[in-house]
Design a protein around this motif. Sequence first.
Motif, PDB file in Angstrom:
ATOM      1  N   LEU A 124      22.470 -39.315  -7.529  1.00 50.48           N
ATOM      2  CA  LEU A 124      23.866 -38.998  -7.768  1.00 50.48           C
ATOM      3  C   LEU A 124      24.150 -37.469  -8.548  1.00 50.48           C
ATOM      4  O   LEU A 124      25.055 -37.056  -8.830  1.00 50.48           O
ATOM      5  N   LYS A 125      22.773 -37.005  -8.765  1.00 49.73           N
ATOM      6  CA  LYS A 125      22.829 -35.668  -9.545  1.00 49.73           C
ATOM      7  C   LYS A 125      23.359 -35.790 -10.813  1.00 49.73           C
ATOM      8  O   LYS A 125      23.751 -34.819 -11.482  1.00 49.73           O
ATOM      9  N   ALA A 126      23.467 -37.015 -11.220  1.00 42.19           N
ATOM     10  CA  ALA A 126      24.192 -37.184 -12.665  1.00 42.19           C
ATOM     11  C   ALA A 126      23.894 -38.654 -13.299  1.00 42.19           C
ATOM     12  O   ALA A 126      23.561 -39.568 -12.465  1.00 42.19           O
ATOM     13  N   ASP A 127      23.564 -38.780 -14.502  1.00 36.34           N
ATOM     14  CA  ASP A 127      23.344 -40.040 -15.008  1.00 36.34           C
ATOM     15  C   ASP A 127      23.972 -40.486 -16.295  1.00 36.34           C
ATOM     16  O   ASP A 127      24.158 -39.642 -17.272  1.00 36.34           O
ATOM     17  N   PRO A 128      24.713 -41.486 -16.182  1.00 35.85           N
ATOM     18  CA  PRO A 128      25.824 -41.930 -17.457  1.00 35.85           C
ATOM     19  C   PRO A 128      24.878 -42.871 -18.213  1.00 35.85           C
ATOM     20  O   PRO A 128      25.725 -42.862 -19.476  1.00 35.85           O
ATOM     21  N   ILE A 129      23.741 -42.921 -18.240  1.00 35.75           N
ATOM     22  CA  ILE A 129      22.913 -44.202 -19.231  1.00 35.75           C
ATOM     23  C   ILE A 129      22.504 -43.334 -20.440  1.00 35.75           C
ATOM     24  O   ILE A 129      22.783 -43.759 -21.290  1.00 35.75           O
ATOM     25  N   VAL A 130      21.921 -42.156 -20.056  1.00 32.07           N
ATOM     26  CA  VAL A 130      21.482 -41.384 -21.466  1.00 32.07           C
ATOM     27  C   VAL A 130      22.752 -41.043 -22.284  1.00 32.07           C
ATOM     28  O   VAL A 130      22.339 -41.238 -23.661  1.00 32.07           O
ATOM     29  N   PRO A 131      23.797 -40.708 -21.896  1.00 36.74           N
ATOM     30  CA  PRO A 131      24.698 -40.383 -23.022  1.00 36.74           C
ATOM     31  C   PRO A 131      25.133 -41.639 -23.737  1.00 36.74           C
ATOM     32  O   PRO A 131      25.561 -41.581 -24.885  1.00 36.74           O
ATOM     33  N   MET A 132      25.374 -42.704 -23.109  1.00 36.20           N
ATOM     34  CA  MET A 132      25.444 -44.264 -23.750  1.00 36.20           C
ATOM     35  C   MET A 132      24.389 -44.450 -24.782  1.00 36.20           C
ATOM     36  O   MET A 132      24.922 -45.041 -25.753  1.00 36.20           O
ATOM     37  N   ILE A 133      23.388 -43.861 -24.582  1.00 39.48           N
ATOM     38  CA  ILE A 133      22.173 -44.331 -25.466  1.00 39.48           C
ATOM     39  C   ILE A 133      22.329 -43.150 -26.843  1.00 39.48           C
ATOM     40  O   ILE A 133      21.878 -43.611 -27.874  1.00 39.48           O
ATOM     41  N   LEU A 134      22.816 -42.204 -26.554  1.00 37.71           N
ATOM     42  CA  LEU A 134      22.970 -40.970 -27.948  1.00 37.71           C
ATOM     43  C   LEU A 134      23.876 -41.746 -29.068  1.00 37.71           C
ATOM     44  O   LEU A 134      23.151 -41.449 -30.172  1.00 37.71           O
ATOM     45  N   PRO A 135      24.706 -42.346 -29.084  1.00 34.96           N
ATOM     46  CA  PRO A 135      25.196 -42.987 -30.369  1.00 34.96           C
ATOM     47  C   PRO A 135      24.438 -44.136 -30.950  1.00 34.96           C
ATOM     48  O   PRO A 135      24.272 -44.177 -32.086  1.00 34.96           O
ATOM     49  N   ALA A 136      23.494 -44.655 -30.003  1.00 33.04           N
ATOM     50  CA  ALA A 136      22.678 -45.659 -30.456  1.00 33.04           C
ATOM     51  C   ALA A 136      21.451 -45.121 -31.202  1.00 33.04           C
ATOM     52  O   ALA A 136      20.909 -45.437 -32.303  1.00 33.04           O
ATOM     53  N   VAL A 137      21.239 -44.077 -30.762  1.00 31.85           N
ATOM     54  CA  VAL A 137      19.898 -43.257 -31.447  1.00 31.85           C
ATOM     55  C   VAL A 137      20.350 -42.630 -32.947  1.00 31.85           C
ATOM     56  O   VAL A 137      19.954 -43.001 -33.777  1.00 31.85           O
ATOM     57  N   LEU A 138      21.476 -41.892 -32.637  1.00 35.15           N
ATOM     58  CA  LEU A 138      21.870 -41.095 -34.021  1.00 35.15           C
ATOM     59  C   LEU A 138      22.669 -41.845 -34.855  1.00 35.15           C
ATOM     60  O   LEU A 138      22.628 -41.818 -36.265  1.00 35.15           O
ATOM     61  N   ALA A 139      23.077 -43.352 -34.501  1.00 32.73           N
ATOM     62  CA  ALA A 139      23.612 -44.113 -35.651  1.00 32.73           C
ATOM     63  C   ALA A 139      22.399 -44.645 -36.405  1.00 32.73           C
ATOM     64  O   ALA A 139      22.565 -44.815 -37.540  1.00 32.73           O
ATOM     65  N   GLN A 140      21.273 -44.829 -35.734  1.00 33.89           N
ATOM     66  CA  GLN A 140      19.908 -45.310 -36.477  1.00 33.89           C
ATOM     67  C   GLN A 140      19.489 -44.309 -37.522  1.00 33.89           C
ATOM     68  O   GLN A 140      19.179 -44.531 -38.789  1.00 33.89           O
ATOM     69  N   VAL A 141      19.637 -42.949 -36.962  1.00 31.33           N
ATOM     70  CA  VAL A 141      19.313 -41.855 -37.771  1.00 31.33           C
ATOM     71  C   VAL A 141      20.312 -41.863 -39.094  1.00 31.33           C
ATOM     72  O   VAL A 141      19.901 -41.642 -40.103  1.00 31.33           O
ATOM     73  N   SER A 142      21.502 -42.055 -38.684  1.00 37.12           N
ATOM     74  CA  SER A 142      22.746 -41.769 -39.848  1.00 37.12           C
ATOM     75  C   SER A 142      22.354 -43.124 -40.856  1.00 37.12           C
ATOM     76  O   SER A 142      22.588 -43.036 -41.995  1.00 37.12           O
ATOM     77  N   ALA A 143      21.855 -44.389 -40.426  1.00 37.57           N
ATOM     78  CA  ALA A 143      21.762 -45.554 -41.236  1.00 37.57           C
ATOM     79  C   ALA A 143      20.559 -45.241 -42.295  1.00 37.57           C
ATOM     80  O   ALA A 143      20.430 -45.405 -43.406  1.00 37.57           O
ATOM     81  N   SER A 144      19.415 -44.611 -41.630  1.00 40.85           N
ATOM     82  CA  SER A 144      18.187 -44.333 -42.355  1.00 40.85           C
ATOM     83  C   SER A 144      18.716 -43.104 -43.539  1.00 40.85           C
ATOM     84  O   SER A 144      18.183 -43.132 -44.403  1.00 40.85           O
ATOM     85  N   PHE A 145      19.408 -42.182 -43.252  1.00 40.66           N
ATOM     86  CA  PHE A 145      19.808 -41.301 -44.145  1.00 40.66           C
ATOM     87  C   PHE A 145      20.841 -41.937 -45.082  1.00 40.66           C
ATOM     88  O   PHE A 145      20.322 -41.235 -46.402  1.00 40.66           O
ATOM     89  N   ALA A 146      21.438 -42.830 -44.745  1.00 40.98           N
ATOM     90  CA  ALA A 146      22.253 -43.571 -45.745  1.00 40.98           C
ATOM     91  C   ALA A 146      21.134 -44.204 -46.868  1.00 40.98           C
ATOM     92  O   ALA A 146      21.391 -44.067 -48.287  1.00 40.98           O
ATOM     93  N   VAL A 147      20.267 -44.842 -46.344  1.00 41.33           N
ATOM     94  CA  VAL A 147      19.222 -45.365 -47.010  1.00 41.33           C
ATOM     95  C   VAL A 147      18.332 -44.379 -47.988  1.00 41.33           C
ATOM     96  O   VAL A 147      18.114 -44.697 -49.208  1.00 41.33           O
TER      97      VAL A 147
END
Length: 630
Positions: free
Chosen positions: A323-346
Amino acid sequence: MSKQGKYEATARDVLALVGGKENVASVVHCATRLRFKLNDKDIPDREALKNHPDVIMVVESGGQFQVVIGNHVGDVFKFIAAECDLNIADSKNTSSGNLLEKFVDLVSGIFTPFLGVLAASGILKGIIALCDQLKLWEATSGTRLILNTASDALFYFFPIIIGYTSSLKFKCNPFIGMAIGASLVHPDIVNAFNESGKPGAQGIDFLMIPVVLMSYSSSVMPAIFSVWIASHAERFFNNILPSSIKNLIAPLLCLMIVVPLTLILVGPLTTTLAQSLGQGFKFIYDTFAVGAGAIVGGLWQVFVIFGLHWGLVPLMYNNLDTLKADPIVPMILPAVLAQVSASFAVFLKSRDPKLKLLAGSGSITGIFGITEPIIYGVNLPLKKPFVIACIAGAIGGGIIGYANTQVYSPSLTSIFTFLQIIPSTGIDGSWYGALIGTVFAMILSFIGTYLFGLPKVTVHANDNSTITSNRKETDTMQSVVDTLHSPLIGKIVPLSEVKDETFASGLIGKGCAVLPSENHVYAPSDGVVTSLFKTLHAIGITTDSGVELLIHVGIDTVQLNGQYFSAHIQEGQRIKKGEKLISFDKDMIVKAGFDLTTPVLVTNTENYFDVLTVNETEATTSRPLLKLVK
């Protein structure tokens, strides 16, 4: 000790605790984990591994025994690889496990070795796209041409790379695998395919069998299936050919048979299958984009924990190919950075020095896509930050699904993914949708974790003694759920002052130490003796309320080999509070040159919010020593 010396020591410890090289069928590593495939899964000492100062977590998933090391996993792996002789990787137990475990093991084994370089290539592609948008060079610039070649090369010649890693996985000569992959992108085949689309062009055949010409650059499935066939062919020829000629004739026959078979049958069939999968995914995504984004964004880190994310990895690369493009990786972006944000709050909220250090350093590496340290070391043990981040990731993923954001080059999801989701036509609504979804998820995760994710504690004892908290938190009430009396009579010593880093760091468990003034260890509570060391210097107890306690008489006293110690109980025996367990000659032990400071540790500390020590200087068997808080 030098860094290399430390890595070598860690490697030796890990290898010994998984059962030695004799128990290792194969081992690879990803960004933060050693991924073992073991001959006997019952041999590893899981608790010792978890308590090792250089091990973050132990995970068993997808048929793999995974030891999470962190950012230095590659340095540790080098020593393990040398010790285990990885030329024979995957030579054993390849048939064990259910279908899902086999699939996870197969995909991870093929893709893990080059994920770092592939992600780097994708990031470089994103940087080029950003420079294009900022008009920092001409489209025909030589600088752009060279950098674009560097970013495209690995993905364009994917069949060769896949041919190599697949051959290692299928136990085939890796150069046969590379040759098969190279045949798919050979200039003659590429030119024949390009010419086939022109009017009046003649097709090609092999022994009068027509060849369906297709483009195989960046493809995944043809090389995997072809190398699998080659592995069986090579083993067959090696078994029937004389040893004097098989090293030459077996590869010859493999190439003569498998390459034509690939171009005639395997390549067209698998490419058609890949295209069908791509179109099928596109249909589902177009129909259910918001829901798909919410599911992927909310559950991605759960998938990672259980190894299920490997099931989506081939689909991502297949989407980029077909398809020359993938939508799955962008969906993962908030999952990854939300965990980072939670850790930073800790990091900001916690007053526990060790937790702050892990949360702070892990937040930095998490921005670049390495989330295992904060998942296993911070968010998951605290539970609420992990759940809050997953909920935030689901909301952010749904927003990104609605924006129809795509990634246009291979990516290890990180802050650099924002460079890789820039369309060739320029920044548009899909890019802003990803930014909004991710930032919203990060803000929600941070606020939720800061307000609700990290409980605080003020504990009031049930008696007149005061108690000190290891966490030093003093804002809300928590309840004392268990009290343990001192197993020794003597002076109370803070755990941090014990002259043994393993005990002092709290890695084995929280508690305190007692410098005994008498020669006996008593039962601090009713329970069962779960372990009694042969040298009698240490005893493990599980109380009736479920507390797992380790009493270790002295430092390095194992070297006495039981001298000056005697036991009054046996392993497996039930004990009553106040019952005499071990006797020792403290004067002779000290005279022999040993420190008699005795750690008293709760080894299942993770089951409690905190383990508190009474704020007194003297320990007696008639008064509390430790209080456990939930």
